[in-house]
Design an enzyme around this catalytic site. Structure first.
Site, PDB file in Angstrom:
ATOM      1  N   SER A   1     -58.351 123.336  -2.302  1.00 44.84           N
ATOM      2  CA  SER A   1     -59.069 122.118  -2.664  1.00 44.84           C
ATOM      3  C   SER A   1     -60.181 122.524  -3.614  1.00 44.84           C
ATOM      4  O   SER A   1     -60.650 123.661  -3.586  1.00 44.84           O
ATOM      5  CB  SER A   1     -59.656 121.430  -1.425  1.00 44.84           C
ATOM      6  OG  SER A   1     -60.657 122.229  -0.846  1.00 44.84           O
ATOM      7  N   THR A   2     -60.612 121.625  -4.461  1.00 43.03           N
ATOM      8  CA  THR A   2     -61.663 121.954  -5.427  1.00 43.03           C
ATOM      9  C   THR A   2     -62.945 122.358  -4.717  1.00 43.03           C
ATOM     10  O   THR A   2     -63.682 123.230  -5.172  1.00 43.03           O
ATOM     11  CB  THR A   2     -61.933 120.756  -6.347  1.00 43.03           C
ATOM     12  OG1 THR A   2     -62.185 119.596  -5.534  1.00 43.03           O
ATOM     13  CG2 THR A   2     -60.742 120.485  -7.233  1.00 43.03           C
TER      14      THR A   2
END
Length: 269
Positions: A10-11
């Site tokens: 995930s970012t």
């Protein structure tokens, strides 16, 4: 064994922990080389949260398809949390797709290989332990949130019926007269059991009461959670904007009990 590699990030994770896709790929390649497995391909889901079920991820769907068709004998990941959002998700995958199609799950960090009985047991234990840790974290956050709110301090989102006043450490919660009356009504109706969640949501929409998001429609989940901390929030002071206007000393102007009650506050100290 012919394995399909799967990597996800995930970012937020990448910014916080530096867990890059490249690092995951390198560890998977090293694992396959060490144990004599053939790495057919590495499938990636970038910028995808673990809260998204595997079947709803683009890369996740590719993994499931490869296992179902027998293109790969199993899937290998750096950690189990790359694949599964929670223990139930993991066990459903293992009991369903993996066992039904004879596919193995390999985890580099946890040293898991479900092609063996010991590996199957290790997977079950790891998933249960991970779920336990998540549940504990949620419980701690909930208790901390409730304790701080009881002190009138702002923590997390602003509860419906309340307003935050001030800045920084001086920021405090107050009851908001305009929306608190609706919160009190909602909690009263839910505790009486006269309305189901959906019936109450429809009733509020008919009354034109805006939801916490400002939309006309209310979410049943929002209504369900409202009674949980209502009693502790009831002890918060009403915001000053709802209190009777302070008159100059000596002014012959009294606020009646009925007016005070209509404003949603008591006229007595």
């Amino acid at each position: 064994m012919n394995l399909l590699g799967y990597v996800r990030v995930s970012t937020e994770e990448q910014a916080r922990d530096g867990i890059s896709l490249g690092q995951q790929v390198a560890r998977i390649e090293a694992y396959c080389a060490l144990h004599g497995h053939v790495l057919l391909q590495v499938v990636a889901d970038e910028g995808v949260s673990a809260s998204v079920a595997l079947a709803k991820r683009e890369g996740g769907r590719a993994v499931l398809q490869a296992l179902k068709t027998g293109t790969a004998d199993g899937v290998v990941v750096v950690r189990l949390d790359r694949l599964f959002r929670d223990a139930l998700d993991g066990l459903a995958f293992f009991r369903g797709t993996a066992e039904r199609h004879g596919a193995a799950v390999h985890s580099v960090s946890e040293l898991i290989d479900t092609s063996t009985p010991a590996g199957k047991l290790a997977l079950t234990i790891q998933l249960a332990a991970a779920q336990y840790e998540r549940d504990l974290a949620v419980l701690r956050a909930t208790e901390c949130n409730g304790s701080l709110r009881e002190q009138g301090r702002v923590y997390g989102g602003i509860p419906y019926g309340c307003v935050a006043v001030g800045k920084g450490d001086e920021r405090r919660l107050y009851r908001d007269a305009e929306t608190w009356k609706w919160r009190a009504l909602i909690v009263s109706e839910l505790r009486s059991g006269q309305f189901s969640l959906r019936e109450l949501a429809a009733h509020l929409a008919d009354l034109g009461v805006p939801s916490p998001t400002g939309k006309k429609q209310w979410s049943p989940n929002t209504l369900r959670e409202m009674p949980l901390h209502h009693d502790s929030l009831s002890d918060l002071p009403m915001h000053a904007s709802a209190l009777p206007e302070q008159r100059p000393h000596g002014a012959q102007c009294a606020v009646s009990d009925s007016a005070g009650n209509e404003a949603g506050v008591s006229t007595h100290a």
